[in-house]
Design an enzyme around this catalytic site. Structure first.
Site, PDB file in Angstrom:
ATOM      1  N   SER A 256       0.789  -1.196  -0.086  1.00  0.00           N
ATOM      2  CA  SER A 256       0.049   0.103  -0.021  1.00  0.00           C
ATOM      3  C   SER A 256       0.854   1.118  -0.118  1.00  0.00           C
ATOM      4  CB  SER A 256      -1.047  -0.101   1.138  1.00  0.00           C
ATOM      5  OG  SER A 256      -1.863   0.898   0.961  1.00  0.00           O
TER       6      SER A 256
ATOM      7  N   ASP B  73      -9.072  -5.099  -5.447  1.00  0.00           N
ATOM      8  CA  ASP B  73      -8.779  -4.057  -4.785  1.00  0.00           C
ATOM      9  C   ASP B  73      -9.437  -2.813  -4.623  1.00  0.00           C
ATOM     10  OD1 ASP B  73      -7.272  -2.183  -3.084  1.00  0.00           O
ATOM     11  OD2 ASP B  73      -5.634  -2.235  -4.059  1.00  0.00           O
TER      12      ASP B  73
ATOM     13  N   HIS C 121      -7.395  -5.726  -1.078  1.00  0.00           N
ATOM     14  CA  HIS C 121      -6.155  -4.843  -0.721  1.00  0.00           C
ATOM     15  C   HIS C 121      -5.096  -5.495  -0.125  1.00  0.00           C
ATOM     16  CE1 HIS C 121      -4.226  -1.117  -0.831  1.00  0.00           C
ATOM     17  NE2 HIS C 121      -3.972  -0.997   0.485  1.00  0.00           N
TER      18      HIS C 121
END
Length: 421
Positions: free
Chosen positions: A232, A326, A360
């Protein structure tokens, strides 16, 4: 107890290691329910259960017997772990203290009753995060706040810096598990930890350069370069490190942006602006979760392209791990931008592995997929996407792909294993 429960390995295993579950001494074709539970460090209870039927010999082997219902269905030998759900809503299972194992309790119950029937058998197993011989060393060197994990043996070992995302703090569980596979891994905090900044207002790459220098000067780390692993926000930081700093020859990012995000990035006399976002563009799912996929500005459009990270300056190859579902941002779109950007400058295409049905938060194997949870900084329930079964399989494969990539580019080892997805 009427049934005998056998777990392999017996007694204790690493969290990323498959666990074989066999139940013997049942009656032929007896219906049973298997229930697994564990508590995290905050006392939150996580549970999963599945219904099975013994074979004609009264044995139940989860590598051969499909689940008939419950938390999941089908042939899923590790389903009782990846299907764990917290009793408190929106709580994600993470390991905060890798020096202690998760204690997993397995119960065998008679029948397929929703609340469980008579207890037939029980076993307790420890799932640890430090493989035998792995050493954990807190690091407070200059400004660097981190923990170094070293494999058993004399070394030196290929080195990796591991960065997590916008939740901040010091997350060690991925680094500790990776060290069990032959890497010296530095879990690096960069905000919301000890005397580091409490929030991400401005980021200075010199801090990360100091961490790279620490690794390259460490006697247990094999030079002349190291690798980076980021998830991320930690992923775009890794891309910036690879592009501006020396001594980095392999970079893996998991569901990351190719532009600098959340806060301006400074290095010497250079500043990469924040990509920026419009929170007004968020949507809300039927369950009330915030979906942030569409809030981010497009890095290909004016004036936002100034936040694009100059990947063409990097010395080594890239691996992009992409969850196709995601919902934090458009990871697949960003990986495609990176590929075009590198090729436009005559560089090799990055390796991109896309996982359908995957959200994610791609963790090491057997962590329950986190479709939604309370964000550590925002304090609000955020939707991350993903379908549990597909996501769990992606985590197993991605974990192998990450190790293979680093062994090849940091250690010169070739592997015959390739992605199954």
């Amino acid at each position: 107890m009427a049934a005998k429960v056998t777990l392999e390995p017996a007694g204790r295993s690493c969290w990323d290691e498959p666990l074989r579950i066999v139940v013997c001494d049942l009656t032929p074709e007896q219906p049973v329910t298997l229930r697994v539970s564990l508590s995290d460090e905050k006392g939150t209870l996580f549970r999963a259960q599945a219904h099975y039927r013994a074979d004609a010999g009264g044995e139940l082997d989860l590598t051969r017997a499909p689940a008939l219902g419950g938390s999941f269905e089908g042939l899923e030998p590790m389903g009782l772990l990846w299907a764990l759900e917290g009793e408190k809503p929106f709580f994600r299972l993470v390991k905060r203290d890798v020096q202690t194992p998760f204690v997993v309790e397995l119960e065998v119950l008679d029948g397929h009753e929703p609340d469980g029937g008579r207890l037939l058998g029980r076993a307790v197993h420890e799932r640890g995060f430090l493989a035998p011989g792995v050493r954990r060393e807190p690091v407070r060197a200059g400004r660097v706040r981190a923990t170094l994990f070293l494999p058993p043996g004399e070394g030196p070992f290929p080195g990796i810096i591991d960065l997590f995302g916008s939740g901040g703090g010091l997350c060690e569980y991925r680094a500790s598990l990776l060290a069990g596979h032959g890497f010296a891994v530095l879990a690096l905090a960069y905000f919301r930890f000890e005397d580091l900044p409490e929030s991400l207002n401005d980021v200075y790459l010199e801090y990360f350069e100091e961490a790279v220098d620490f690794m390259l000067q460490h006697p247990k780390v094999k030079g002349p370069s190291i690798g980076l692993l980021g998830f991320s926000k930690g992923g775009d930081l890794c891309l910036s490190m690879a592009s501006f700093l020396k001594g980095i020859t392999a970079t893996v990012v998991i569901n990351s942006c190719v532009a600098n995000t959340i806060a301006p990035l400074h290095y010497k006399d250079m500043t990469l602006p924040d990509l920026g976002s419009d929170l007004g563009k968020h949507t809300t799912t039927e369950s009330g979760f915030l979906d942030f996929m569409n809030i981010w500005n497009n890095p290909l459009e004016e004036p936002y392209h100034q936040s694009l990270i100059p990947l063409e300056k990097a010395q080594g190859p890239f691996l992009f791990i992409v969850g196709m579902d995601d919902h934090s941002w458009k990871s697949a779109f960003y990986a495609h931008i990176a590929s075009k950007q590198l090729q436009a400058h005559g560089k090799d295409k990055p390796q991109i592995i896309c996982y359908p049905g995957t959200g994610h938060c791609i963790d090491p194997p057997y962590f329950p997929p986190s479709r939604a949870s309370v964000h550590a900084v925002l304090g609000l329930p955020v939707f991350y996407g993903g379908e549990p079964k597909a996501h769990s399989r992606a985590q197993v494969d991605a974990w192998q792909q990450i190790q293979t990539f680093f062994h090849k580019h940091l250690n010169g080892k070739q592997s015959i294993k390739s992605s199954k997805i």
